[in-house]
Design a protein around this motif. Structure first.
Motif, short mmCIF file in Angstrom:
data_model
loop_
_atom_site.label_atom_id
_atom_site.label_comp_id
_atom_site.label_asym_id
_atom_site.label_seq_id
_atom_site.Cartn_x
_atom_site.Cartn_y
_atom_site.Cartn_z
N LYS A 29 2.20 -14.05 -1.73
CA LYS A 29 0.99 -14.82 -2.00
C LYS A 29 -0.19 -13.86 -2.14
O LYS A 29 -0.19 -12.77 -1.59
N SER A 30 -1.22 -14.32 -2.85
CA SER A 30 -2.43 -13.52 -3.01
C SER A 30 -3.35 -13.70 -1.81
O SER A 30 -3.34 -14.74 -1.14
N SER A 31 -4.16 -12.68 -1.55
CA SER A 31 -5.22 -12.79 -0.55
C SER A 31 -6.43 -13.46 -1.21
O SER A 31 -6.42 -13.73 -2.41
N PRO A 32 -7.51 -13.72 -0.47
CA PRO A 32 -8.71 -14.31 -1.08
C PRO A 32 -9.43 -13.40 -2.07
O PRO A 32 -10.42 -13.79 -2.65
N PHE A 33 -8.93 -12.18 -2.25
CA PHE A 33 -9.58 -11.21 -3.12
C PHE A 33 -9.73 -11.78 -4.54
O PHE A 33 -8.76 -12.16 -5.18
N ARG A 34 -10.97 -11.86 -5.00
CA ARG A 34 -11.30 -12.37 -6.33
C ARG A 34 -10.78 -13.79 -6.58
O ARG A 34 -10.56 -14.19 -7.72
N SER A 35 -10.58 -14.52 -5.52
CA SER A 35 -10.12 -15.90 -5.65
C SER A 35 -11.32 -16.84 -5.74
O SER A 35 -12.28 -16.69 -4.99
N LYS A 36 -11.25 -17.79 -6.65
CA LYS A 36 -12.36 -18.73 -6.81
C LYS A 36 -12.32 -19.84 -5.75
O LYS A 36 -13.34 -20.43 -5.42
N SER A 37 -11.14 -20.12 -5.23
CA SER A 37 -11.02 -21.14 -4.19
C SER A 37 -10.55 -20.51 -2.89
O SER A 37 -9.67 -19.66 -2.89
N ARG A 38 -11.17 -20.90 -1.79
CA ARG A 38 -10.84 -20.31 -0.50
C ARG A 38 -9.60 -20.98 0.09
O ARG A 38 -9.50 -22.21 0.13
N PRO A 39 -8.63 -20.18 0.59
CA PRO A 39 -7.44 -20.76 1.21
C PRO A 39 -7.80 -21.61 2.42
O PRO A 39 -8.80 -21.37 3.10
N LYS A 40 -6.97 -22.62 2.68
CA LYS A 40 -7.26 -23.52 3.79
C LYS A 40 -6.95 -22.90 5.15
O LYS A 40 -7.61 -23.20 6.13
N SER A 41 -5.93 -22.05 5.21
CA SER A 41 -5.57 -21.43 6.48
C SER A 41 -4.87 -20.11 6.23
O SER A 41 -4.54 -19.76 5.09
#
Length: 462
Positions: A219-231
């Protein structure tokens, strides 16, 4: 993904080892090295070594006085490491597991002659099985596949996983076996680990950095992600890798072969490991490989760059337990006005290392170093960018284990174009981090302080 991940009894063995002897890191002095440095660095190309005047011209850009003089810095590193710069490369930054795995598997799928793969961890999980299946398929197609895997990093992996690849014709070497009965001729060196992560395809494409083969990268980390993971369970590990084409790949190939032969392994099978190099880009690269009992090439290069920094030092580090010389170099840089910023973990797969690193926070914060802890994702990247023109990506953490006891590989890239990409990545990590202030750190609880105190006793062996 460290030695502490292995079984508890192995940690006990290493603890007992500390009663026997402790090796030490060399003193690195920029002024003394300058006296030994040549007027120009050695620069190799696809067509051989450049004459001194052309090497100077290649690095003669008038850099701002507020940044490293790359010609002088390159000459310093030459003197300290004995490893030349290599011109004519393409270097691509890769972030997180999915993107990196896609690039690596694409390169493997396109292999025509040989694949050399070296890793600390090769897990038997969904991603590991997929990676192994692809390697076995290429072997069946007639591509020569050779693998070095660390025997501590894979301690919990069933031997049948590797036996299946061997049965498919892949040639494998378990680095420094934990079981003394499996040691072939170079002695039982269970404390010396192969922490490198390298893939070399057809001698033309190379990968290096911090990423192992494990579902932690599915899975990807929040790096350059437009939506923040829930947990946290929705988050992959945050890491950095590079993909290289050009003459520098031959230097990576040599490191692989040297490690293979150093294990008293069977001869590598015949293959076209060193095809005629071609110019693939404009990046100046230095490939540094270090090993226990070696010349401390990576340690020296990093310290010299930190000591010579004029504007900024931006470090992203998974396991930060600096030796006194590195710690003092960072403090001295901050005191002379260099903007020193660190991105460190807020969560870790190794609690002891995590707390040992935090034991240094107060000295750093009091000197003006800014510390940021990455949110949510487990940080596993090991990168440094200095003055926006000197960059390194690799497997090396800022701790004694990496510098003294592990075989590691780092790629140094000179120039502001690549440096800008590194700076952009650093700023992105800052966006996903929380700053640790001196006031908040002084206000931490007693339990946290006790964990730091206890962990610091073991910092040499972490």
């Amino acid at each position: 993904m460290r030695i502490l991940r292995a079984q508890n009894w192995l940690a006990a063995v290493l603890a007992l080892w500390s009663l026997v002897a402790c090796a030490s890191l060399p003193t690195v002095d920029a002024d003394r090295t300058k006296a030994q440095a040549a007027p120009a660095p050695v620069v190799k190309t696809a067509n051989g070594t450049l004459p001194a005047d052309k090497a100077k011209a290649l690095l003669a850009k008038r850099w701002s006085k507020s940044t490293l003089d790359l010609k002088a810095q390159a000459a310093l590193e030459d003197a300290a490491t004995g490893v030349p710069l290599i011109a004519g490369n393409q270097v691509k930054l890769l972030f997180d597991g999915p993107a990196t795995m896609a690039e690596m598997m694409k390169a493997i799928a396109g292999a025509k002659n040989n694949i050399n793969f070296e890793t600390y961890i090769f897990d038997q999980d969904e991603l590991g099985d997929k990676f192994a299946d692809l390697l076995m398929e290429k072997q069946r197609q007639g591509v020569t596949v050779n693998i070095i895997y660390d025997s501590v990093g894979t301690l919990t992996v069933p031997q049948q996983f590797f036996d299946r690849m061997k049965a498919a014709g892949i040639h494998l070497v378990a680095f420094n076996p934990v079981n003394p009965a499996k040691v072939r001729g170079n002695g039982w060196k269970v404390n010396n680990r192969d922490h490198r992560k390298m893939l070399i395809v057809d001698g033309k494409i190379g990968f290096a950095g911090g990423i192992n083969i494990s579902d932690t990268y599915s899975k990807s980390s929040p790096f350059r992600s437009k939506s923040r993971p829930k947990s946290e369970k929705d988050v992959g590990w945050r890491d950095t890798h590079v993909r290289i084409e050009g003459p520098a790949v031959q230097a990576m190939q040599w490191l692989f072969i040297q490690n293979w032969t150093g294990q008293d392994a069977d001869d590598l099978r015949e293959a076209d490991y060193f095809p005629t190099p071609v110019i693939a880009g404009d990046k100046l690269v230095r490939i540094l490989g270090s090993e226990p009992g070696g010349k401390f090439e990576i340690y020296k290069a990093m310290l010299l760059a930190i000591q010579e920094a004029k504007k900024s030092i931006h470090i992203t580090c998974a396991y930060f337990v600096p030796d006194e010389q590195t710690l003092q170099a960072l403090i001295d840089a901050a005191k002379r006005g260099v903007k020193v910023e660190l991105v460190l973990p807020s969560v870790s797969d190794s609690g002891v290392v995590f707390h040992a690193g935090r034991a240094f926070y107060q000295r750093l914060l009091e000197a003006g170093v800014r510390i940021h802890e990455l949110n949510l994702a487990v940080l596993h990247a090991k990168t440094v960018v200095i003055d926006g023109v000197w960059s390194t990506v690799g497997s090396t953490n800022m701790d004694t284990r990496s510098f003294l006891h592990n075989s590691e590989v780092n790629v140094i890239v000179l120039g502001d174009a690549f440096g800008k990409e590194m700076e952009n990545a650093f700023r992105e990590d800052l966006r996903n981090s929380k700053e640790v202030t001196l006031a908040s750190w002084k206000d931490r609880g007693v339990v946290t302080r006790m964990k730091e105190w206890a962990a610091k006793w073991w910092d040499y062996w972490l």
